[in-house]
Design an enzyme around this catalytic site. Structure first.
Site, short mmCIF file in Angstrom:
data_model
loop_
_atom_site.label_atom_id
_atom_site.label_comp_id
_atom_site.label_asym_id
_atom_site.label_seq_id
_atom_site.Cartn_x
_atom_site.Cartn_y
_atom_site.Cartn_z
N HIS A 175 22.08 -43.59 17.19
CA HIS A 175 21.39 -42.31 17.35
C HIS A 175 20.63 -42.01 16.07
CE1 HIS A 175 21.08 -37.87 16.91
NE2 HIS A 175 20.76 -37.93 18.18
N ASP B 182 13.23 -34.25 22.76
CA ASP B 182 13.47 -34.41 21.32
C ASP B 182 12.22 -34.08 20.53
OD1 ASP B 182 14.08 -35.31 18.73
OD2 ASP B 182 15.20 -37.03 19.47
N GLY C 142 17.61 -32.20 24.43
CA GLY C 142 16.95 -32.40 23.15
C GLY C 142 17.46 -33.58 22.34
N HIS C 143 17.51 -33.40 21.03
CA HIS C 143 17.78 -34.47 20.08
C HIS C 143 19.22 -34.99 20.15
CE1 HIS C 143 17.19 -36.80 16.42
NE2 HIS C 143 18.19 -36.18 15.83
N PHE C 144 20.16 -34.12 20.52
CA PHE C 144 21.58 -34.50 20.59
C PHE C 144 22.05 -34.43 22.05
CE2 PHE C 144 21.32 -33.22 16.11
CZ PHE C 144 22.07 -34.20 15.48
#
Length: 289
Positions: free
Chosen positions: A101, A237, A263-265
């Site tokens: 990640h 993201d 999103g990003h996580f």
């Protein structure tokens, strides 16, 4: 539930890591992103520990690992990858699936190039390997690459280390921001605010440009060794866009791409979906569960 919280002394540094599961089961090496630590995998580990052996380290300067000074450790992605490789060898991990990640991608793909024989599969969640995947949010960092001594440019990247931006990385692009626990960004910010950590993060921001120079090497690794790859990507993201997720199909034959509406996580909002995808993917590739 049997997660162990351990310290390995590697090259004189205390590296914190989470370990769970039976070592006789296939290993998954979880490599965290920025600005987090193995804390980002706390829920995923609980979902996978019954069938897999899980190892999730914190890099130097992140989470619960040591934060050596800039003169004591090479804060580059090459330096981190070499240390994680020594950690892997110290734990005698002969083979593993890589889960990468964000920052975990440039660390993990360096490991893969160093020892392709160890990598059984790859799971990438917003772990970029293609220049086309860099979104406009990278502009301050790209400006820093060009003018690292400019005070205004430097301040632009320092601002990325603020609590507001740390929170934004967790909630931006999510369907329900209120479902994301503030423990995430508050925990990360404690470490970002440690004395000396700002310079470490700026060094890594600056060094990230060298990851782009490695992209052709990683693509060649993909083409030559053809590891099975699961792409389970948060499509909203702000840093790593959908084009970066789809680009994996250019070099890989056995690749599953799933774009998640978050999103990003992705593990924060789409843990169940991610677990289902990972289980199905590894079951078909590793013949274990």
């Amino acid at each position: 539930m049997n997660v162990q919280h351990k310290i390995a002394v590697v090259q004189g540094l205390n590296l914190f890591y989470r370990e769970a599961g039976n070592r006789n089961n296939p290993t998954i090496l979880l490599l965290h992103g920025f600005p987090s630590s193995s804390h980002m995998y706390r829920n995923l580990i609980l979902q996978l520990e019954d069938d897999y052996h899980i190892i999730a380290p914190d890099y130097p300067g992140f989470g619960n690992s040591d934060q050596p000074s800039m003169t004591e450790f090479d804060y580059t992605f090459e330096g981190i990858a070499e240390l994680v490789n020594a950690f892997v060898e110290q734990l005698n991990l002969k083979q593993y699936s890589l889960y990468v990640h964000d920052y975990g991608a440039p660390v993990g793909y360096r490991l893969a190039v160093m020892h392709p024989e160890r990598v059984q599969a790859i799971i990438t969640q917003n772990g970029n390997a293609y220049e086309i995947g860099l979104e406009s949010a990278w502009a301050p960092i790209q400006a820093f690459w060009q003018n690292p001594d400019d005070a205004a440019v430097r301040q632009g990247v320092v601002d990325l280390l603020s609590i507001a931006i740390t929170k934004l990385q967790y909630v931006n692009g999510t369907r329900n921001p209120q479902s994301i626990s503030p423990d995430n960004w508050n925990n990360d910010q404690i470490h970002l605010d440690r004395e000396g950590n700002q310079e470490i993060q700026l060094a890594l921001y600056y060094d990230y440009q060298n990851n782009l120079k490695q992209y052709p090497t990683w693509h060649e690794y993909f083409r030559e060794y053809q590891p099975p790859v699961l792409v389970a990507w948060g499509k909203n993201d702000m840093f790593f866009g959908v084009k970066g997720a789809l680009a994996y199909m250019d070099d890989l034959e056995d690749v599953d791409v799933h774009l998640l509406n978050t999103g990003h996580f992705p593990l924060e909002e789409d843990l169940d979906i991610s677990v289902s995808l990972i289980r199905d993917f590894l079951k078909r590739r590793l013949w274990t569960v």
